[in-house]
Design an enzyme around this catalytic site. Structure first.
Site, PDB file in Angstrom:
ATOM      1  N   ARG A  22      17.240 -23.870  45.960  1.00 34.62           N
ATOM      2  CA  ARG A  22      16.029 -23.158  46.368  1.00 34.62           C
ATOM      3  C   ARG A  22      15.733 -21.997  45.415  1.00 34.62           C
ATOM      4  O   ARG A  22      14.846 -22.069  44.582  1.00 34.62           O
ATOM      5  CB  ARG A  22      16.179 -22.655  47.809  1.00 34.62           C
ATOM      6  CG  ARG A  22      14.848 -22.282  48.487  1.00 34.62           C
ATOM      7  CD  ARG A  22      14.290 -20.928  48.115  1.00 34.62           C
ATOM      8  NE  ARG A  22      15.210 -19.827  48.341  1.00 34.62           N
ATOM      9  CZ  ARG A  22      14.924 -18.560  48.048  1.00 34.62           C
ATOM     10  NH1 ARG A  22      13.764 -18.240  47.505  1.00 34.62           N
ATOM     11  NH2 ARG A  22      15.825 -17.600  48.256  1.00 34.62           N
ATOM     12  N   ASP A  23      16.486 -20.938  45.502  1.00 35.16           N
ATOM     13  CA  ASP A  23      16.207 -19.742  44.712  1.00 35.16           C
ATOM     14  C   ASP A  23      16.379 -20.006  43.219  1.00 35.16           C
ATOM     15  O   ASP A  23      15.736 -19.360  42.389  1.00 35.16           O
ATOM     16  CB  ASP A  23      17.130 -18.601  45.155  1.00 35.16           C
ATOM     17  CG  ASP A  23      16.662 -17.245  44.661  1.00 35.16           C
ATOM     18  OD1 ASP A  23      15.500 -17.144  44.228  1.00 35.16           O
ATOM     19  OD2 ASP A  23      17.449 -16.289  44.712  1.00 35.16           O
ATOM     20  N   HIS A 214      23.003 -10.655  48.463  1.00 35.21           N
ATOM     21  CA  HIS A 214      22.359 -11.546  47.496  1.00 35.21           C
ATOM     22  C   HIS A 214      22.090 -10.692  46.259  1.00 35.21           C
ATOM     23  O   HIS A 214      21.078  -9.995  46.178  1.00 35.21           O
ATOM     24  CB  HIS A 214      21.053 -12.102  48.087  1.00 35.21           C
ATOM     25  CG  HIS A 214      20.314 -13.032  47.186  1.00 35.21           C
ATOM     26  ND1 HIS A 214      20.223 -14.385  47.430  1.00 35.21           N
ATOM     27  CD2 HIS A 214      19.625 -12.812  46.051  1.00 35.21           C
ATOM     28  CE1 HIS A 214      19.502 -14.956  46.476  1.00 35.21           C
ATOM     29  NE2 HIS A 214      19.118 -14.003  45.628  1.00 35.21           N
ATOM     30  N   CYS A 247      12.987 -14.584  41.661  1.00 30.63           N
ATOM     31  CA  CYS A 247      11.741 -14.562  42.422  1.00 30.63           C
ATOM     32  C   CYS A 247      10.544 -14.673  41.486  1.00 30.63           C
ATOM     33  O   CYS A 247      10.378 -13.824  40.604  1.00 30.63           O
ATOM     34  CB  CYS A 247      11.655 -13.272  43.239  1.00 30.63           C
ATOM     35  SG  CYS A 247      10.105 -13.089  44.139  1.00 30.63           S
ATOM     36  N   ASN A 256      19.944 -14.633  38.924  1.00 34.16           N
ATOM     37  CA  ASN A 256      20.819 -14.864  40.070  1.00 34.16           C
ATOM     38  C   ASN A 256      22.281 -14.824  39.637  1.00 34.16           C
ATOM     39  O   ASN A 256      22.621 -15.225  38.527  1.00 34.16           O
ATOM     40  CB  ASN A 256      20.538 -16.239  40.686  1.00 34.16           C
ATOM     41  CG  ASN A 256      19.456 -16.201  41.743  1.00 34.16           C
ATOM     42  OD1 ASN A 256      19.386 -15.265  42.523  1.00 34.16           O
ATOM     43  ND2 ASN A 256      18.614 -17.212  41.766  1.00 34.16           N
TER      44      ASN A 256
END
Length: 310
Positions: A22-23, A214, A247, A256
């Site tokens: 996802r991210d 996160h 994002c 990330n």
């Protein structure tokens, strides 16, 4: 206030939630097919990951990489020991998540008005109204419900975010039914002392509440921030295979934490994860093939230290 723990007072175990599907993928120009996503998720499962963020139920016009999330869930082999979760930014997304039999629904809220408008196109108060309805819907369906608070360590639009604002929003999310709150360092603005300050303040306000972090490595401090959190007993972290992602609605958001880099560090520190490092490396190489480019992670370039493979 509680004193900061000794540098050697580290936990024996840490759990990693994989957010690459996802991210990670949401910030890539390549849009993976359903079959390719299933292949990647299978590789992550084979490496021992038991919490995997599969996708997001968002408008495909805004995040085309997530357009096939429902199809992925429909074809996903289910394992009783694995929690497959998804992001839902609003009530429409939550309904789609429930229909897809998601194991855990996560709602996104930002700690600042500017980022919330950029990320989900509404103000914080409106998002909180949505959270109340989403929480009721999801929990009535017997599905776990958590919340992610973005830009908790600093906002690319507004800069410093007061700790009290972070804590107040966490309290509102917990009051609305979130089982757990994840604090997001969305653009990598955190540093170790800030991480410890916020963790200690959270612990003081919510002494019985678990906390997940996160963290990003956009400015190179990601793993240092993990160590700072470990020293205070934090044992649950998000990371992305290969270090991909970020994002798409915030300037400077890539970076990330890399799953294999994080796992390598934890194993060096003698902290168990239940993960198979060589299998994670295979998953990262698979990801490179699917994306058609190298991933930013470092362990895949340098290799696993020999004393961890023997």
């Amino acid at each position: 206030m509680t004193s900061i723990a000794s540098p050697m007072a580290l936990p024996s175990y840490a759990a990693i939630r994989e957010v690459g599907p996802r991210d990670g993928l949401q910030n890539e120009s390549v849009v993976l097919t359903t079959a390719e996503k299933l292949e990647l998720i299978a590789a992550l499962y084979a490496a021992g990951l038991r919490q995997i963020e599969v996708g997001a139920f968002v408008r495909p016009q805004q995040v085309p990489q997530m357009a096939n999330t429902a199809e992925v869930f429909a074809q996903l082999p289910r394992h009783p020991e694995v929690m497959y979760c998804a992001i839902a930014p609003n009530l429409v997304g939550a309904r789609r998540a429930v229909a897809s039999r998601v194991d855990l629904v996560q709602v996104f809220l930002s700690a600042t008005e500017s980022h919330n408008q950029s990320n989900v196109n509404m103000g914080v108060a409106q998002s909180l109204d949505q959270v109340a309805e989403m929480s009721l819907l999801v929990r009535q369906a017997g599905i776990a419900f958590d919340a992610v608070l973005s830009v908790a360590f600093g906002c690319p639009f507004e800069g410093h975010v007061p700790v009290e604002r972070v804590l107040d929003l966490c309290g509102q999310l917990l009051d609305l039914g979130a089982g757990e709150v994840t604090l997001g360092d969305t653009t990598g603005m955190a540093h170790p002392l800030l991480v410890q300050q916020i963790v200690l303040a959270f612990r003081e306000r919510f002494p019985r509440q678990s906390l997940r972090l996160h963290l990003h490595s956009a400015r190179g401090a990601g793993l240092a921030n993990v160590l700072a959190a470990l020293q205070l007993g934090i044992t649950t972290f998000d990371s992305s295979i290969g270090g991909i992602g970020g994002c798409p609605f915030a300037p400077g958001a890539p970076g990330n934490l890399c799953t294999e880099d994080l796992t390598h560090l934890l194993h060096e520190l003698g902290i168990s994860t239940g993960l198979d490092l060589p299998a994670l490396m295979r998953a990262a190489r698979l990801l490179e093939r699917l994306l058609g480019h190298e991933v930013p992670g470092q362990t895949i370039k340098a290799g696993i230290c020999k004393h961890l493979t023997g």
